[in-house]
Design an enzyme around this catalytic site. Structure first.
Site, PDB file in Angstrom:
ATOM      1  N   LYS A 210      37.863  -7.660 -54.293  1.00  0.00           N
ATOM      2  CA  LYS A 210      39.227  -7.947 -53.825  1.00  0.00           C
ATOM      3  C   LYS A 210      39.643  -6.855 -52.846  1.00  0.00           C
ATOM      4  O   LYS A 210      39.677  -5.680 -53.193  1.00  0.00           O
ATOM      5  CB  LYS A 210      40.208  -7.997 -54.995  1.00  0.00           C
ATOM      6  CG  LYS A 210      41.619  -8.355 -54.550  1.00  0.00           C
ATOM      7  CD  LYS A 210      42.600  -8.298 -55.687  1.00  0.00           C
ATOM      8  CE  LYS A 210      43.988  -8.713 -55.192  1.00  0.00           C
ATOM      9  NZ  LYS A 210      44.479  -7.870 -54.078  1.00  0.00           N
TER      10      LYS A 210
ATOM     11  N   ASP B 208      42.355  -4.955 -50.288  1.00  0.00           N
ATOM     12  CA  ASP B 208      43.786  -4.652 -50.316  1.00  0.00           C
ATOM     13  C   ASP B 208      44.266  -4.388 -48.902  1.00  0.00           C
ATOM     14  O   ASP B 208      44.202  -3.264 -48.398  1.00  0.00           O
ATOM     15  CB  ASP B 208      44.035  -3.426 -51.212  1.00  0.00           C
ATOM     16  CG  ASP B 208      45.512  -3.236 -51.536  1.00  0.00           C
ATOM     17  OD1 ASP B 208      46.294  -4.167 -51.267  1.00  0.00           O
ATOM     18  OD2 ASP B 208      45.873  -2.175 -52.056  1.00  0.00           O
TER      19      ASP B 208
END
Length: 347
Positions: free
Chosen positions: A66, A68
């Site tokens: 993931k 950011d």
């Protein structure tokens, strides 16, 4: 006497560098099927990951890191390149290095991915990205930002959104080289057990994991085909006020935060760490333009300067307290209006 050869009447023999041209042998059969071509969409609403407490497991799930940063769609056409934010705004000018790398790819395509700035350990750093862009409302560009591509939505005249995710990924890997360098890179899929991968992500200080259904088409919005599991809790909240301070650098002691519950904003605590003196000074300047005498939340707190609920802030936190407040909250940065960040919603 040798005769000088005549100039050939066949141009292909006379000029070997001339482009090859041909004529159809017969007229085209009007009943013959034509290759279907899809018009490139001006904009595609992004597929969003649904927050989950555990990593989904099974043969039908693939995993990625993931990132950011800021979600972007790169539209590449023969004569222009556009970098479109999640909110539908053109940010091509704010990511010049990514735009140049996109031009070099050529062709016609739409790449889905995330613009990030990496720290020394190779992890995405949202605060560093915000500093590079200069904060909310600034027009500064971020040449150090790079784009991690994780999906291919349109390619060479064909809309790929109805294809399975794994098939779109195979095509993407022929365009963006795995383990490549430069401003556009591939967000690689990771093989392994979901729980083991999540634990590894936690140990390396990563933001979390994204799990995607291998056989899913591309659906805009939060369909559940993509799931995110966070190692570090980080969400967006609305600033509804601040506590002035003569001792704190920048003049802000703490920011008062709120989340949505239905259509109402509910107080969820405050944050007083994570912002620099420069951040605090910019925040106070922006917040002073939004002062109001009517709080956006049901609260009475003397000594607080209330503001209109306009600015959205990204907050990192450890957990929730039993009375519904953020625990160990830390400021990460303001979300850009063009990013269309979603304010946290309470169950």
């Amino acid at each position: 006497m040798t005769k000088v050869p005549r100039k050939s009447s066949k141009p292909l023999l006379a000029d070997p560098d001339a482009p090859l041209r041909s004529r159809p042998r017969k007229a085209r059969d009007p009943n013959q099927a034509r290759l279907p071509f899809d018009r490139m969409p001006e904009r595609i609403e992004p597929c969003l990951a649904l927050l989950a407490p555990k990593v989904p497991k099974g043969d039908n799930w693939t995993y990625e890191i993931k990132w950011d940063g800021y979600r972007l769609a790169i539209h590449i056409e023969p004569h222009r390149v556009r970098l479109i934010t999640r909110g539908g705004h053109d940010w091509t000018h704010r990511f010049p290095s990514i735009a140049e790398a996109a031009k070099a790819l050529g062709g016609t395509m739409i790449l889905d991915g995330e613009a990030v700035v990496l720290d020394e350990e190779g992890r995405s750093d949202f605060g560093a990205l915000q500093q590079a862009l200069g904060g909310r409302g600034d027009t500064r560009d971020a040449p150090e930002a790079m784009f991690f591509a994780f999906d291919l939505l349109y390619f060479d005249g064909h809309d790929l959104r109805q294809m399975d995710f794994v098939d779109r990924r195979r095509l993407l890997e022929t365009i963006v080289e795995p383990r490549g360098e430069g401003a556009i890179r591939l967000s690689e899929t990771i093989d392994g057990d979901g729980d083991d991968l999540f634990q590894a992500a936690r140990e390396h200080g990563l933001e979390g994991l994204i799990a995607k259904k291998a056989d899913a088409a591309y659906h805009s919005g939060r369909s559940g085909d993509w799931v995110k599991v966070k190692c570090i809790k980080s969400d967006s909240f609305m600033i509804v006020g601040y506590e002035p301070s003569s001792a704190a650098r920048g003049g802000i002691g703490r920011l008062l935060l709120a989340a949505y519950k239905g259509d109402d904003l509910i107080y969820v605590g405050s944050v007083g760490t994570g912002f620099s003196e420069r951040d605090a000074a910019r925040l106070r300047r922006d917040l002073n333009k939004l002062k109001t005498t009517k709080p956006a939340i049901a609260a009475r707190d003397l000594g607080v300067t209330w503001v209109q609920p306009t600015l959205i802030v990204e907050i990192e936190y450890r957990a929730w307290t039993h009375d519904g407040n953020l625990r160990h909250a830390s400021y990460k940065g303001l979300r850009e209006q063009q990013d269309n960040a979603a304010v946290y919603r309470l169950e």
